[in-house]
Design a protein around this motif. Structure first.
Motif, short mmCIF file in Angstrom:
data_model
loop_
_atom_site.label_atom_id
_atom_site.label_comp_id
_atom_site.label_asym_id
_atom_site.label_seq_id
_atom_site.Cartn_x
_atom_site.Cartn_y
_atom_site.Cartn_z
N LEU A 123 3.75 -16.28 -20.61
CA LEU A 123 3.02 -15.15 -21.19
C LEU A 123 2.76 -15.36 -22.68
CD1 LEU A 123 5.04 -12.31 -19.42
CD2 LEU A 123 2.68 -12.98 -18.90
N VAL A 124 3.76 -15.88 -23.39
CA VAL A 124 3.60 -16.16 -24.82
C VAL A 124 2.54 -17.24 -25.02
CG1 VAL A 124 4.75 -17.16 -26.84
CG2 VAL A 124 5.90 -15.39 -25.49
N GLU A 125 2.59 -18.30 -24.20
CA GLU A 125 1.62 -19.39 -24.31
C GLU A 125 0.20 -18.91 -24.04
OE1 GLU A 125 3.07 -22.36 -21.67
OE2 GLU A 125 4.81 -22.83 -22.93
N ALA A 126 0.06 -17.84 -23.27
CA ALA A 126 -1.27 -17.28 -22.99
C ALA A 126 -1.79 -16.43 -24.15
CB ALA A 126 -1.21 -16.44 -21.71
N GLY A 127 -1.02 -16.35 -25.24
CA GLY A 127 -1.48 -15.63 -26.42
C GLY A 127 -1.14 -14.15 -26.42
N LEU A 128 -0.23 -13.73 -25.54
CA LEU A 128 0.13 -12.32 -25.44
C LEU A 128 1.30 -11.99 -26.36
CD1 LEU A 128 -0.14 -12.19 -21.57
CD2 LEU A 128 -1.65 -10.97 -23.16
N ASP A 129 1.35 -10.74 -26.79
CA ASP A 129 2.47 -10.20 -27.58
C ASP A 129 3.50 -9.71 -26.57
OD1 ASP A 129 4.17 -8.98 -29.33
OD2 ASP A 129 2.79 -7.36 -29.87
N VAL A 130 4.63 -10.41 -26.45
CA VAL A 130 5.54 -10.20 -25.34
C VAL A 130 6.87 -9.62 -25.81
CG1 VAL A 130 6.72 -11.26 -23.37
CG2 VAL A 130 4.50 -12.14 -24.11
N VAL A 131 7.29 -8.53 -25.14
CA VAL A 131 8.64 -8.00 -25.27
C VAL A 131 9.36 -8.34 -23.97
CG1 VAL A 131 10.07 -5.96 -25.60
CG2 VAL A 131 7.83 -6.09 -26.68
N ALA A 132 10.52 -8.99 -24.08
CA ALA A 132 11.29 -9.37 -22.90
C ALA A 132 12.58 -8.57 -22.88
CB ALA A 132 11.59 -10.87 -22.93
N VAL A 133 12.79 -7.81 -21.81
CA VAL A 133 13.97 -6.96 -21.68
C VAL A 133 14.85 -7.53 -20.57
CG1 VAL A 133 14.81 -4.69 -20.98
CG2 VAL A 133 12.91 -4.88 -22.58
N GLU A 134 16.13 -7.75 -20.87
CA GLU A 134 17.07 -8.35 -19.91
C GLU A 134 18.46 -7.76 -20.14
OE1 GLU A 134 19.42 -10.24 -17.40
OE2 GLU A 134 17.23 -10.36 -17.29
N PRO A 135 19.11 -7.28 -19.07
CA PRO A 135 20.42 -6.63 -19.26
C PRO A 135 21.58 -7.58 -19.45
CG PRO A 135 19.75 -6.55 -16.96
CD PRO A 135 18.59 -7.10 -17.73
N ASP A 136 21.52 -8.79 -18.90
CA ASP A 136 22.67 -9.68 -18.94
C ASP A 136 22.71 -10.46 -20.27
OD1 ASP A 136 24.04 -12.45 -18.48
OD2 ASP A 136 24.73 -11.22 -16.80
N PRO A 137 23.81 -10.37 -21.03
CA PRO A 137 23.83 -11.02 -22.35
C PRO A 137 23.72 -12.54 -22.30
CG PRO A 137 26.00 -10.11 -21.79
CD PRO A 137 25.04 -9.60 -20.78
N GLN A 138 24.30 -13.17 -21.30
CA GLN A 138 24.22 -14.63 -21.23
C GLN A 138 22.81 -15.09 -20.89
OE1 GLN A 138 27.90 -14.45 -18.61
NE2 GLN A 138 28.17 -16.47 -19.50
N MET A 139 22.16 -14.38 -19.98
CA MET A 139 20.78 -14.70 -19.68
C MET A 139 19.89 -14.44 -20.90
SD MET A 139 20.75 -15.54 -16.37
CE MET A 139 19.34 -15.06 -15.39
N ARG A 140 20.20 -13.36 -21.61
CA ARG A 140 19.41 -12.99 -22.79
C ARG A 140 19.53 -14.05 -23.88
NH1 ARG A 140 21.30 -8.11 -22.78
NH2 ARG A 140 22.70 -8.33 -24.56
N ASP A 141 20.71 -14.62 -24.06
CA ASP A 141 20.88 -15.69 -25.05
C ASP A 141 20.01 -16.90 -24.70
OD1 ASP A 141 22.68 -14.15 -26.45
OD2 ASP A 141 24.47 -15.15 -25.68
N ARG A 142 20.02 -17.27 -23.42
CA ARG A 142 19.17 -18.38 -22.97
C ARG A 142 17.69 -18.07 -23.21
NH1 ARG A 142 21.46 -23.31 -21.02
NH2 ARG A 142 23.66 -22.84 -20.69
N LEU A 143 17.30 -16.85 -22.92
CA LEU A 143 15.93 -16.41 -23.09
C LEU A 143 15.50 -16.51 -24.55
CD1 LEU A 143 13.30 -14.88 -22.35
CD2 LEU A 143 14.65 -12.79 -22.27
#
Length: 311
Positions: A123-143
């Motif tokens: 989505l970012v590569e497509a030029g969009l302004d992206v907000v990514a919401v994720e509940p798991d802290p370990q997954m969020r760190d990777r993200l």
């Protein structure tokens, strides 16, 4: 009021003064307490310290009630335990999906339940302004590490940390089946701008390929997870548009093993059962006539997308 009831005493203290302010404080406290209760249930289940029946009794409900309330949520929260395997083993998405999932006029997009950012990066590569919401802290760190240009936030589908009408589109990849949909539907509608779109996306292995069917039989021999990949959504969303894209994900034998290891039902297996399953998958990869000796494996997928418009 029973003055000897500690719960009632705490509630009275939190809501002291009453009115809307008291109601607001009490609601926030209830949410925090429920989150802590879920944490305790997770600790007890992961450590095999209590049965569902014992947990139900402690919470004033039946074993079935406790299982219905928390079993699915705990599986959804298990991915952080295998964040590395998830990042390495899970496929991305076909490039053609982006133009179908997100309308051309959309600019600000919410990737909800974003995981390690498999779709977020596209989505970012497509030029969009992206907000990514994720509940798991370990997954969020990777993200956050994988997609530094996205605005990464803690949150869930049931409690999205965005203002009303703040995004033009919401995408949910591989996560809709984990949401409490009765709560998530109005919450997603709240953050969407008028006329905004919601796209629900799943990658499904194409088991018309014989070796993929054998892999699926191994993976699901103890737990067959059946997903509705063409859901109907209630008001305020309109009629669905459906899309299927067939494609292949190039990976390695190690990547296939990581894909298997990252499944929630595999993470939840007892260690001996999990090790046996992964050994059986490794044996399949080494001996199946279509796979033996290959350094690269093309895993066949069907990506399914359901898109609906608000109003």
């Amino acid at each position: 009021m029973d003055d000897d009831d500690p719960g009632r005493r705490v509630a009275a203290q939190v809501a002291a003064g009453g009115g809307l302010d008291g109601l607001h404080r009490l609601s926030e406290t209830i949410e925090a307490l429920e989150e802590r209760r879920t944490d305790l249930v997770e600790e007890l289940r992961r450590g095999r310290q209590a049965t569902w029946e014992e947990i139900g009794r402690a919470c004033g409900m039946t074993r079935q009630g406790a299982t219905r309330r928390w079993a699915g949520r705990l599986r959804a929260r298990s991915f952080g335990l295998a964040a590395t395997a998830y990042q390495h083993g899970r496929p991305g998405y076909p490039q053609a999906l982006i133009g179908s999932a997100v309308p051309r006029e959309a600019r600000r997009v919410l990737d909800l339940g974003a995981g390690t950012g498999k779709l977020t990066g596209m989505l970012v590569e497509a030029g969009l302004d992206v907000v990514a919401v994720e509940p798991d802290p370990q997954m969020r760190d990777r993200l956050a590490a994988a997609v530094p240009k996205a605005a990464v936030r803690a949150g869930s589908a049931e409690r999205i940390p965005l203002p009303d009408a703040g995004v033009d589109a919401v995408v949910v990849a591989q996560a809709w089946h984990w949401f409490d949909q009765a709560t998530a539907v109005p919450e997603i509608a709240r953050v969407l701008a008028p006329g905004g779109t919601l796209a629900l996306i799943w990658n499904v292995r194409d088991e018309t390929e014989p070796w993929a069917a054998e892999l699926g039989a191994l993976m699901h021999r103890s737990d067959r997870q059946r997903l509705d990949t063409a859901p109907e959504l209630p008001a305020p969303f309109g009629a669905p548009e459906r899309l299927e894209i067939r494609w292949e994900h190039p990976t390695t034998p190690a990547g296939v093993l990581d894909m298997v290891a990252s499944r929630s039902y595999v993470i939840a297996l007892p260690e001996a059962d999990r090790a046996r399953l992964l050994a059986d998958v490794e044996q399949l990869l080494a001996t199946h006539p279509d796979l033996a000796g290959r350094d690269e494996i093309a895993v066949p997928y069907v990506t399914r997308c359901t898109r609906v418009r608000l109003g």
